[in-house]
Design an enzyme around this catalytic site. Structure first.
Site, short mmCIF file in Angstrom:
data_model
loop_
_atom_site.label_atom_id
_atom_site.label_comp_id
_atom_site.label_asym_id
_atom_site.label_seq_id
_atom_site.Cartn_x
_atom_site.Cartn_y
_atom_site.Cartn_z
CG LEU A 327 -1.79 -1.08 1.54
CD1 LEU A 327 -2.71 -0.77 2.71
CD2 LEU A 327 -2.64 -1.49 0.24
CD GLU A 328 -1.76 5.92 -2.43
OE1 GLU A 328 -1.63 7.14 -2.00
OE2 GLU A 328 -2.07 5.39 -3.13
CD GLN A 329 -2.43 5.00 2.04
OE1 GLN A 329 -2.19 3.78 1.37
NE2 GLN A 329 -3.66 5.63 1.73
#
Length: 528
Positions: A327-329
Site C-alpha cells: 500500500l502507498e501508505q
C-alpha cells in the site's frame, strides 16, 4: 529542548504566510487536534493568515469535520498543494475545502503524492527540486493542466518541462515548509517520538527534516507521554532533535472511525475468518475477474474502490498469502482494510515510511497494480482525478500517477456504465436498465493515466468491467472477453462513445465468476 504545549499554544506559533506541511492520510495519522486549534484561532483572533498547506495525502474525512476543513476559511488558507483531498458521495454536503477549490477562492494544485514527498525531501537536503518522468502526458504535465485543480492555479505554474541529457523531464522546484505538523503515538521527555499505535509512518520524518533544515519549526501531536524516561532508540521514528513542540491529545483515534485496533499497528494478529467478504453481485464479479490476473508470489498494489475488494476474494478462496499487498501508505503484506481505515492493513508483515514505498512504486519494482476508473477513452487514457459535474467525489490522484508510471501490469476495475440496473442469474448477467452515464468516453476529462505512454513503455494494461474485459492494444482498448448473457453489439459496443476494437479470438468471461459460491480460484505461479 522540546516543550510540551497545548494545541492552542501550537496554533499561536504559526506565522502569517507560512508554508505548513501536514503529515496525514485521510483519517489515518491526522494531527486533527492541532489543525482544529489553528482554525479556531483564526476565527477568534484573525490569525494566522495566508497559509500555504502541503498535504502529500489527504487530511480529513468526507464529512468536512476533520483535517483540512479546519483550515478551509477565506483569509486563513491562501494556497493548497495536495496529493489528494477528502472526497465523498454527492449526497453529502460539500466539504469546505472543495467549495473553496471549485469557487476559485484559492489556487489549488494536485501533485502526485510520491512527487510531493520527493519535493519535501529535496527541500530538506537543500536540493533544487525533483526531476522525474512520473506524470508526463497526464494532467500533471504542463502540456495539459500542470497539476492545477482550478482556474485560480492555472496561471501560477508549479511544474515545468525541462530538457536534460537529451530527454524530456518534469521539474518540480522543492518547497521548504516553515512549519511541519506531524503525528505519532508517544513522546518522551526529550521529544523523541514513537509510532507504536499508528497504522503508518507516512512522511513525518521527511517533513520534520525539511522544516528543521530550513529554519522552521516542528510540532508533533501524540497520544501520550512516555512513562519513566526515554523511549528505546529502535522504537523512535522522529528523534527529539528535530521536534520543537509536543501536543498531547489523549483522545487521539487511530483512524477517523477506529479508536484503536492492535492488528492495524501490528500488536496482535486478527483471525482470517474475522474479515468480511463481499456480498455476491456485479462488484464481486469484477473483483473476481481482476483476481484472475494475479500470480502466486506477486507483490501487488491496490487502490480504492472495487479493486480494494480483491484481497477479500483471495481470503474467501483460501488463497490469502499467495500475493503480498503493498500500500502507498507503507503497509507490506497482511489484509488491506476498507472504508475509513483504507491505507492500513491488519496483520501487516512490515510498515515502511510512505516516501520509501513511493520510491519502490515509482521505480516499478512491484509486479502489478489493481486500480479503479471513472472514465476510459479511445486512447486508453484513464481518469480517476476529476469530474467537473461531481468535484467532491474525486479526491484527486493521490499516488495513482506515481503507481502507474512504471507498473509492469495494471488492472483497472469498474462498471462499464454508471447507474445501470443489473441482475445475475444462472451464471449470466442481465442488463435490465442501461446506465445513464457512459464511462467509455471520446476523451476523458482528466488524463490521470496515459494510454499512449503505457503502449510506448510496453506496460500490460487490462480494463475489467461487469460485462466485458478489454486490453490496451495498438488501436486503443480492445474487447477480449464478454460476460455470459451480454449482447456484444447492444450492451458493449453501442454503450461506448467511440468505436471499440474486438479481438479475433473473443472469449467468454468464465461463467463460474457469476455464481454466489466460491469459484475455486488457484493462482498460477509467477513467470520467472
Amino acid at each position: 529542548m522540546t516543550r510540551e504545549i497545548t494545541a492552542d499554544d501550537a496554533a499561536a506559533l504559526i506565522p502569517n504566510g507560512a508554508v505548513v506541511a501536514v503529515s496525514s492520510s485521510s483519517g489515518l495519522g491526522c494531527p486533527d487536534r492541532v489543525l482544529r486549534a489553528i482554525g479556531e484561532r483564526f476565527e477568534s483572533a484573525g490569525r494566522p493568515r495566508g497559509l500555504t498547506t502541503l498535504h502529500p495525502i489527504a487530511a480529513g474525512d468526507m464529512y468536512g469535520i476533520k483535517g483540512i476543513d479546519h483550515l478551509a476559511r477565506p483569509g486563513l488558507l491562501a494556497r493548497v498543494i495536495a496529493g489528494s483531498l477528502p472526497s465523498g458521495p454527492s449526497s453529502l454536503p460539500m466539504p469546505a475545502i472543495w467549495r473553496m477549490v471549485t469557487e476559485n477562492a484559492i489556487p489549488a494544485y494536485n501533485v502526485p503524492s510520491g512527487i510531493l514527498y520527493d519535493m519535501i525531501r529535496d527541500a530538506a537536503a537543500k536540493r533544487p527540486g525533483v526531476l522525474t518522468k512520473v506524470g508526463l502526458d497526464t494532467f500533471v504535465d504542463p502540456a495539459l493542466q500542470g497539476c492545477a485543480m482550478n482556474e485560480a492555479a492555472a496561471d501560477k505554474p508549479i511544474v515545468r518541462r525541462a530538457e536534460f541529457d537529451g530527454d524530456t523531464w518534469l521539474y518540480f522546484p522543492a518547497i521548504a515548509p516553515d512549519v511541519a505538523i506531524i503525528r505519532g503515538t508517544t513522546a518522551d521527555g526529550r521529544g523523541n517520538i514513537s509510532w507504536e499505535h499508528e497504522g503508518a509512518y507516512l512522511g513525518a520524518l521527511d517533513q520534520a527534516l525539511a522544516a528543521r533544515n530550513n529554519g522552521g519549526i516542528v510540532i508533533a501531536q501524540v497520544k501520550r507521554r512516555a512513562d519513566g524516561g526515554r523511549l528505546k532508540p529502535m522504537t523512535v521514528h522522529v528523534p527529539g532533535v528535530l521536534v520543537d513542540h509536543v501536543v498531547v491529545e489523549p483522545e487521539q483515534w487511530q483512524t477517523t472511525q477506529t479508536v484503536f485496533d492492535p492488528a492495524i499497528s501490528g500488536e496482535s494478529v486478527r483471525p482470517e475468518e474475522s474479515f468480511e467478504v463481499p456480498d455476491f453481485g456485479p462488484e464481486k464479479v469484477i473483483a473476481r475477474r481482476a483476481a484472475l490476473e494475479l500470480r502466486h508470489g506477486m507483490a501487488v498494489n491496490i487502490g480504492f474502490g472495487i479493486a480494494a475488494n480483491v484481497p477479500r476474494i483471495l481470503l474467501e478462496e483460501g488463497a490469502h498469502g499467495s500475493v503480498t499487498w503493498v500500500l502507498e501508505q507503507g503497509a507490506v503484506g497482511g489484509v488491506p482494510l476498507l472504508g475509513f481505515a483504507f491505507g492500513c492493513a491488519a496483520n501487516a508483515e512490515a510498515i515502511i515510511p510512505s516516501p520509501h514505498q513511493f520510491t519502490y512504486l515509482q521505480g516499478g519494482g512491484f509486479d502489478a497494480s489493481l486500480l479503479s476508473f471513472l472514465q476510459i477513452d479511445r486512447e486508453g487514457n484513464v481518469n480517476v482525478s476529476r469530474l467537473a459535474a461531481r468535484p467532491q467525489v474525486t479526491a484527486g490522484a493521490g499516488g495513482f500517477v506515481d503507481i502507474t508510471a512504471n507498473a509492469p501490469r495494471i488492472v483497472f476495475a469498474g462498471y462499464f456504465t454508471a447507474g445501470a440496473t443489473l441482475s445475475i442469474e444462472d451464471e449470466a448477467l442481465t442488463i435490465e436498465r442501461e446506465g445513464k452515464v457512459r464511462k467509455l468516453v471520446e476523451r476523458v476529462e482528466h488524463v490521470t493515466f496515459s494510454g499512449r505512454r503505457a503502449r510506448d513503455q510496453g506496460q500490460d494494461i487490462l480494463y475489467v468491467t461487469e460485462r466485458c474485459v478489454l486490453r490496451l492494444g495498438a488501436r486503443g482498448p480492445e474487447v477480449i472477453e464478454v460476460a455470459p448473457g451480454v449482447d456484444l453489439e447492444r450492451d458493449v459496443l453501442a454503450q461506448a462513445a467511440f468505436p471499440l476494437a474486438v479481438a479475433r479470438d473473443l472469449k467468454q468471461m468464465p461463467p463460474g465468476l457469476f455464481r454466489p459460491e466460491p469459484v475455486g480460484l488457484a493462482l498460477r505461479e509467477r513467470a520467472a
